[in-house]
Design a protein around this motif. Structure first.
Motif, short mmCIF file in Angstrom:
data_model
loop_
_atom_site.label_atom_id
_atom_site.label_comp_id
_atom_site.label_asym_id
_atom_site.label_seq_id
_atom_site.Cartn_x
_atom_site.Cartn_y
_atom_site.Cartn_z
N PHE A 118 44.88 -35.32 20.23
CA PHE A 118 43.94 -35.86 19.26
C PHE A 118 44.29 -37.31 18.92
O PHE A 118 45.47 -37.66 18.76
CB PHE A 118 43.97 -35.00 18.00
N VAL A 119 43.25 -38.13 18.78
CA VAL A 119 43.43 -39.52 18.36
C VAL A 119 42.74 -39.77 17.02
O VAL A 119 43.37 -40.22 16.06
CB VAL A 119 42.89 -40.49 19.42
N ALA A 120 41.44 -39.49 16.96
CA ALA A 120 40.68 -39.75 15.73
C ALA A 120 39.39 -38.94 15.76
O ALA A 120 38.93 -38.53 16.83
CB ALA A 120 40.36 -41.23 15.60
N ALA A 121 38.82 -38.71 14.57
CA ALA A 121 37.56 -37.99 14.47
C ALA A 121 36.77 -38.51 13.28
O ALA A 121 37.34 -39.09 12.34
CB ALA A 121 37.80 -36.48 14.34
N ILE A 122 35.44 -38.28 13.33
CA ILE A 122 34.57 -38.71 12.26
C ILE A 122 33.43 -37.73 12.12
O ILE A 122 32.95 -37.17 13.12
CB ILE A 122 34.04 -40.15 12.52
N SER A 141 33.43 -39.09 6.92
CA SER A 141 34.86 -38.89 6.73
C SER A 141 35.60 -39.09 8.06
O SER A 141 35.12 -38.65 9.11
CB SER A 141 35.13 -37.48 6.21
N THR A 142 36.74 -39.75 7.97
CA THR A 142 37.51 -40.05 9.17
C THR A 142 38.89 -39.40 9.14
O THR A 142 39.44 -39.13 8.07
CB THR A 142 37.68 -41.56 9.36
N TYR A 143 39.42 -39.16 10.32
CA TYR A 143 40.70 -38.49 10.49
C TYR A 143 41.44 -39.17 11.64
O TYR A 143 40.83 -39.53 12.64
CB TYR A 143 40.50 -37.00 10.81
N TYR A 144 42.75 -39.32 11.49
CA TYR A 144 43.54 -40.02 12.50
C TYR A 144 44.84 -39.28 12.79
O TYR A 144 45.44 -38.68 11.90
CB TYR A 144 43.88 -41.43 12.03
N ALA A 145 45.28 -39.40 14.03
CA ALA A 145 46.63 -38.96 14.35
C ALA A 145 47.60 -39.93 13.70
O ALA A 145 47.31 -41.13 13.57
CB ALA A 145 46.82 -38.95 15.87
N GLU A 146 48.76 -39.43 13.30
CA GLU A 146 49.75 -40.27 12.63
C GLU A 146 50.14 -41.47 13.49
O GLU A 146 50.39 -42.55 12.98
CB GLU A 146 50.99 -39.45 12.29
N SER A 147 50.17 -41.27 14.79
CA SER A 147 50.63 -42.32 15.70
C SER A 147 49.69 -43.52 15.78
O SER A 147 50.10 -44.58 16.27
CB SER A 147 50.84 -41.73 17.10
N VAL A 148 48.45 -43.35 15.31
CA VAL A 148 47.49 -44.46 15.44
C VAL A 148 47.01 -44.97 14.09
O VAL A 148 46.26 -45.97 14.03
CB VAL A 148 46.27 -44.06 16.29
N LYS A 149 47.41 -44.34 13.02
CA LYS A 149 46.96 -44.77 11.69
C LYS A 149 47.32 -46.22 11.44
O LYS A 149 48.43 -46.66 11.71
CB LYS A 149 47.58 -43.88 10.61
N ARG A 186 46.19 -48.75 12.99
CA ARG A 186 45.93 -49.58 14.16
C ARG A 186 44.58 -49.25 14.81
O ARG A 186 43.95 -50.14 15.39
CB ARG A 186 47.05 -49.42 15.19
N PHE A 187 44.16 -48.02 14.74
CA PHE A 187 42.89 -47.60 15.33
C PHE A 187 41.88 -47.34 14.22
O PHE A 187 42.23 -46.85 13.15
CB PHE A 187 43.06 -46.32 16.15
N THR A 188 40.62 -47.63 14.50
CA THR A 188 39.55 -47.36 13.54
C THR A 188 38.38 -46.71 14.26
O THR A 188 37.89 -47.24 15.26
CB THR A 188 39.07 -48.66 12.87
N ILE A 189 37.96 -45.57 13.76
CA ILE A 189 36.80 -44.88 14.32
C ILE A 189 35.59 -45.16 13.42
O ILE A 189 35.73 -45.20 12.19
CB ILE A 189 37.05 -43.37 14.46
N SER A 190 34.43 -45.36 14.04
CA SER A 190 33.22 -45.62 13.28
C SER A 190 32.04 -45.00 14.00
O SER A 190 32.14 -44.64 15.17
CB SER A 190 33.00 -47.13 13.10
N ARG A 191 30.92 -44.88 13.28
CA ARG A 191 29.74 -44.26 13.88
C ARG A 191 28.50 -45.05 13.55
O ARG A 191 28.43 -45.76 12.54
CB ARG A 191 29.57 -42.83 13.36
N VAL A 210 29.57 -43.53 18.73
CA VAL A 210 30.84 -43.52 18.00
C VAL A 210 31.77 -44.50 18.70
O VAL A 210 31.86 -44.49 19.93
CB VAL A 210 31.47 -42.11 17.98
N ASN A 211 32.43 -45.33 17.92
CA ASN A 211 33.31 -46.34 18.47
C ASN A 211 34.75 -46.11 18.04
O ASN A 211 35.01 -45.53 16.98
CB ASN A 211 32.86 -47.73 18.00
N LEU A 212 35.65 -46.58 18.87
CA LEU A 212 37.07 -46.53 18.54
C LEU A 212 37.65 -47.92 18.78
O LEU A 212 37.80 -48.33 19.94
CB LEU A 212 37.80 -45.49 19.38
N GLN A 213 37.96 -48.61 17.71
CA GLN A 213 38.60 -49.92 17.79
C GLN A 213 40.11 -49.70 17.83
O GLN A 213 40.66 -49.10 16.90
CB GLN A 213 38.22 -50.79 16.60
N MET A 214 40.73 -50.20 18.87
CA MET A 214 42.17 -49.98 19.04
C MET A 214 42.87 -51.34 19.04
O MET A 214 42.62 -52.18 19.91
CB MET A 214 42.43 -49.25 20.37
#
Length: 125
Positions: free
Chosen positions: A47-51, A57-65, A67-72, A79-83
């Protein structure tokens, strides 16, 4: 049925950024959560991220909090994932997934009903 198509992967140097997109089509109204997962060679999909489509509502793996942003974009069904600040350990195939039902669990692959074909992200050191 729901079809998912990822784009935006590629090769980037450590410290760089990439933006992934997932375009959903078909019965998108039947889905409630969109997620990003990744799978490195020889490893399980993680898992990386979910929305959530409703409420965002957004959810992130600890390893990417941080630094990564999920949006819709509900209108475009994307759905986008900015890394940002990417490191070599982020190298993997990134998959977009869709859940039909909500619920608390958003980080388990077994709860997702549809998957895209994946897009390769390679981070060089």
């Amino acid at each position: 049925q729901v079809q998912l198509v990822e784009s935006g992967g590629g090769l980037v140097q450590a410290g760089g950024s990439l933006r992934l997109s997932c375009a959903a089509s078909g019965r998108t109204f039947s889905t409630s959560v969109m997620g990003w997962f990744r799978q490195a060679p020889g490893k399980e999909r993680e898992f990386v991220a979910a929305i959530r489509w409703s409420g965002g509502s957004t959810y992130y793996a600890e390893s990417v909090k941080g630094r990564f942003t999920i949006s819709r974009d509900n209108a475009k069904h994307t759905v986008n994932l900015q890394m940002n600040s990417l490191q070599p350990e982020a190298t993997a195939v990134y998959y977009c997934g869709a859940k039909r039902f909500g619920g608390i669990v958003v980080d388990s692959t077994s709860t997702y009903d549809y998957w895209g074909q994946g897009t390769q992200v390679t981070v060089s050191s």
